[in-house]
Design an enzyme around this catalytic site. Structure first.
Site, PDB file in Angstrom:
ATOM      1  NE  ARG A 227      36.007  47.643  32.286  1.00  0.00           N
ATOM      2  CZ  ARG A 227      35.002  47.185  31.569  1.00  0.00           C
ATOM      3  NH1 ARG A 227      35.124  47.512  30.625  1.00  0.00           N
ATOM      4  NH2 ARG A 227      34.069  46.422  32.343  1.00  0.00           N
ATOM      5  CB  ILE A 228      44.557  47.862  32.401  1.00  0.00           C
ATOM      6  CG1 ILE A 228      45.082  48.300  30.925  1.00  0.00           C
ATOM      7  CG2 ILE A 228      44.927  47.686  33.245  1.00  0.00           C
ATOM      8  CD1 ILE A 228      45.831  46.704  30.664  1.00  0.00           C
TER       9      ILE A 228
ATOM     10  CG  ASN B 251      34.423  34.772  39.040  1.00  0.00           C
ATOM     11  OD1 ASN B 251      35.365  34.007  38.030  1.00  0.00           O
ATOM     12  ND2 ASN B 251      35.016  34.922  40.115  1.00  0.00           N
TER      13      ASN B 251
ATOM     14  CG  HIS C 182      32.280  35.707  43.259  1.00  0.00           C
ATOM     15  ND1 HIS C 182      33.265  35.892  42.230  1.00  0.00           N
ATOM     16  CD2 HIS C 182      31.155  36.639  44.007  1.00  0.00           C
ATOM     17  CE1 HIS C 182      32.794  37.414  41.466  1.00  0.00           C
ATOM     18  NE2 HIS C 182      31.747  37.570  42.700  1.00  0.00           N
TER      19      HIS C 182
ATOM     20  CD  GLU D 230      39.713  50.564  41.493  1.00  0.00           C
ATOM     21  OE1 GLU D 230      40.365  50.206  41.466  1.00  0.00           O
ATOM     22  OE2 GLU D 230      39.667  51.710  41.621  1.00  0.00           O
TER      23      GLU D 230
ATOM     24  NE  ARG E  28      38.869  43.175  32.922  1.00  0.00           N
ATOM     25  CZ  ARG E  28      38.631  43.253  33.167  1.00  0.00           C
ATOM     26  NH1 ARG E  28      39.550  44.520  33.156  1.00  0.00           N
ATOM     27  NH2 ARG E  28      37.796  43.871  33.911  1.00  0.00           N
TER      28      ARG E  28
ATOM     29  CG  ASP F 274      36.412  40.451  34.759  1.00  0.00           C
ATOM     30  OD1 ASP F 274      35.526  40.344  35.898  1.00  0.00           O
ATOM     31  OD2 ASP F 274      36.323  41.437  33.911  1.00  0.00           O
TER      32      ASP F 274
ATOM     33  NE  ARG G  80      32.481  43.988  41.935  1.00  0.00           N
ATOM     34  CZ  ARG G  80      33.095  42.468  41.081  1.00  0.00           C
ATOM     35  NH1 ARG G  80      32.781  41.138  41.108  1.00  0.00           N
ATOM     36  NH2 ARG G  80      33.544  43.297  39.615  1.00  0.00           N
TER      37      ARG G  80
ATOM     38  CG  LEU H 179      54.673  29.814  40.029  1.00  0.00           C
ATOM     39  CD1 LEU H 179      55.392  30.118  38.678  1.00  0.00           C
ATOM     40  CD2 LEU H 179      52.886  29.317  40.576  1.00  0.00           C
TER      41      LEU H 179
ATOM     42  NE  ARG I 245      30.687  40.357  32.209  1.00  0.00           N
ATOM     43  CZ  ARG I 245      31.440  40.401  32.185  1.00  0.00           C
ATOM     44  NH1 ARG I 245      32.171  40.588  30.405  1.00  0.00           N
ATOM     45  NH2 ARG I 245      33.654  40.462  33.233  1.00  0.00           N
TER      46      ARG I 245
ATOM     47  CB  SER J 256      40.261  46.088  41.927  1.00  0.00           C
ATOM     48  OG  SER J 256      38.800  46.443  42.107  1.00  0.00           O
TER      49      SER J 256
HETATM   50  C1  IPE Z   1      38.896  43.499  37.775  1.00  0.00           C
HETATM   51  O1  IPE Z   1      37.905  43.268  37.468  1.00  0.00           O
HETATM   52  C2  IPE Z   1      39.695  43.022  38.707  1.00  0.00           C
HETATM   53  C3  IPE Z   1      39.749  41.520  38.986  1.00  0.00           C
HETATM   54  C4  IPE Z   1      39.244  40.693  37.838  1.00  0.00           C
HETATM   55  C5  IPE Z   1      39.508  41.670  40.270  1.00  0.00           C
HETATM   56  P1  IPE Z   1      36.236  44.213  37.564  1.00  0.00           P
HETATM   57  O2  IPE Z   1      34.800  43.849  37.264  1.00  0.00           O
HETATM   58  O3  IPE Z   1      36.162  44.752  39.500  1.00  0.00           O
HETATM   59  O4  IPE Z   1      36.886  45.368  36.918  1.00  0.00           O
HETATM   60  P2  IPE Z   1      35.763  46.224  35.234  1.00  0.00           P
HETATM   61  O5  IPE Z   1      34.801  47.044  36.761  1.00  0.00           O
HETATM   62  O6  IPE Z   1      34.609  45.123  34.636  1.00  0.00           O
HETATM   63  O7  IPE Z   1      36.933  47.287  35.267  1.00  0.00           O
HETATM   64  C1  IPE Z   2      36.100  39.255  38.480  1.00  0.00           C
HETATM   65  O1  IPE Z   2      34.521  38.506  38.139  1.00  0.00           O
HETATM   66  C2  IPE Z   2      35.712  38.684  40.510  1.00  0.00           C
HETATM   67  C3  IPE Z   2      36.305  39.626  41.466  1.00  0.00           C
HETATM   68  C4  IPE Z   2      36.360  41.248  40.250  1.00  0.00           C
HETATM   69  C5  IPE Z   2      36.780  39.578  42.496  1.00  0.00           C
HETATM   70  P1  IPE Z   2      33.449  40.032  38.111  1.00  0.00           P
HETATM   71  O2  IPE Z   2      32.371  39.170  40.183  1.00  0.00           O
HETATM   72  O3  IPE Z   2      33.256  40.706  38.244  1.00  0.00           O
HETATM   73  O4  IPE Z   2      32.839  39.088  37.551  1.00  0.00           O
HETATM   74  P2  IPE Z   2      31.912  40.207  36.603  1.00  0.00           P
HETATM   75  O5  IPE Z   2      32.407  41.142  35.469  1.00  0.00           O
HETATM   76  O6  IPE Z   2      30.465  40.890  36.916  1.00  0.00           O
HETATM   77  O7  IPE Z   2      30.677  38.818  35.436  1.00  0.00           O
HETATM   78 MG    MG Z   3      33.734  41.718  36.621  1.00  0.00          MG
END
Ligand code: IPE
Ligand code: IPE
Ligand code: MG
Length: 245
Positions: free
Chosen positions: A190-191, A18, A33, A63, A184, A16, A67, A127, A20, A61
């Site tokens: 969080r999960i 990327n 990304h 969810e 994480r 997580d 985006r 692996l 920000r 995910s």
């Molecule tokens: C969780 O990250 C999913 C991945 C890293 C692939 P998110 O950025 O989608 O999670 P939330 O929205 O902060 O909970």
């Molecule tokens: C994780 O980084 C990658 C995916 C969820 C695909 P984010 O894109 O969630 O980056 P932040 O959390 O918005 O910084």
């Molecule tokens: Mg994120």
């Protein structure tokens, strides 16, 4: 004798931060990304070097489909290119690839590439690499419930006989089991609908480091933290110690 734990056999990572990471540099999220994607190879190598047997990476995910469509397309394209780029390394290092999640929702080209890589690596014994794509822990559990309900309806299984092992066997992670350690990045604690059932006794490790900055040395630090913990699984510290010897 010590209360310390050995190297985790199965490590799961929520990659997580990327977006920000990029925004802080005044760049578009997709730049994050691209950089994040480039990090994956070094982390896989390091996990392998550290003796980790299974690595499960949360790449996308269920969810995340919500985006902006441009971001989703870039992520799909990156996944596609990553799959092509990593084939050789996967075969050279005998890495076995699997995918969990609703892969049928992926664009046809990505799904095809993923299926090919999975097929190509199926006899690899190194692996065990699992990519969670279009993944949702709740969705996975719902599907397990559906499959078990069908077996009950077909008279193959009695409802009262359903046990935890039925769930464990039906989960998409059955070949690799539960993670010992979850990492994480990005400071969120969080999960986010990752491996809900599987993480009942997983050790959690949160770091403020954003995924594009997460280096092999950061993975070593996480593993190091794990090895200094005592996993008790509900027992007393003393019992847990005795169970290890
Ligand atoms: C969780 O990250 C999913 C991945 C890293 C692939 P998110 O950025 O989608 O999670 P939330 O929205 O902060 O909970
Ligand atoms: C994780 O980084 C990658 C995916 C969820 C695909 P984010 O894109 O969630 O980056 P932040 O959390 O918005 O910084
Ligand atoms: Mg994120």
């Amino acid at each position: 004798m010590s209360g310390f734990t050995e190297t985790p056999k199965h490590v799961a990572i929520i990659m997580d931060g990327n977006g920000r990471w990029a925004e802080r540099r005044g760049r578009p999220r997709i730049f994050g990304h691209v950089r994040g994607c480039a990090r994956v190879r070094d982390i896989i190598r390091e996990a392998d070097r550290q003796g980790v047997k299974a690595l499960t990476l949360y790449a996308f995910s269920s969810e995340n489909w919500g985006r902006p469509s441009v971001e989703v397309s870039v992520l799909m394209r990156l996944l596609y290119k990553w799959l092509i780029r990593e084939r050789r390394e996967m075969m050279d290092k005998s890495i076995r690839l699997r995918a969990i999640g609703a892969v049928d929702r992926l664009p046809e080209s990505v799904r095809k590439m993923l299926t090919e890589s999975i097929g190509m690596s199926k006899d690899n014994t190194g692996l065990q690499l699992t990519l969670a794509v279009s993944y949702s822990g709740r969705d996975e559990l719902t599907q397990v419930a559906q499959r078990l309900a069908r077996r009950v309806a077909a008279g193959e299984l009695a409802a009262d006989d359903i046990g935890e092992h039925h769930f464990a066997e039906e989960l998409s992670t059955a070949p690799v089991g539960d993670p010992d350690l979850l990492i994480r990045t990005s400071g969120e604690q969080r999960i986010s609908n990752f491996l809900l059932w599987q993480m009942a006794y997983t050790e959690l490790y949160f770091t403020d480091t954003m995924w594009p900055d997460f280096k092999p040395s950061d993975l070593r630090m996480a593993i190091d933290s794990f090895t200094r913990r005592q996993r008790r699984f509900g027992l007393t510290a003393r019992q847990a110690e005795e169970a290890r010897v």
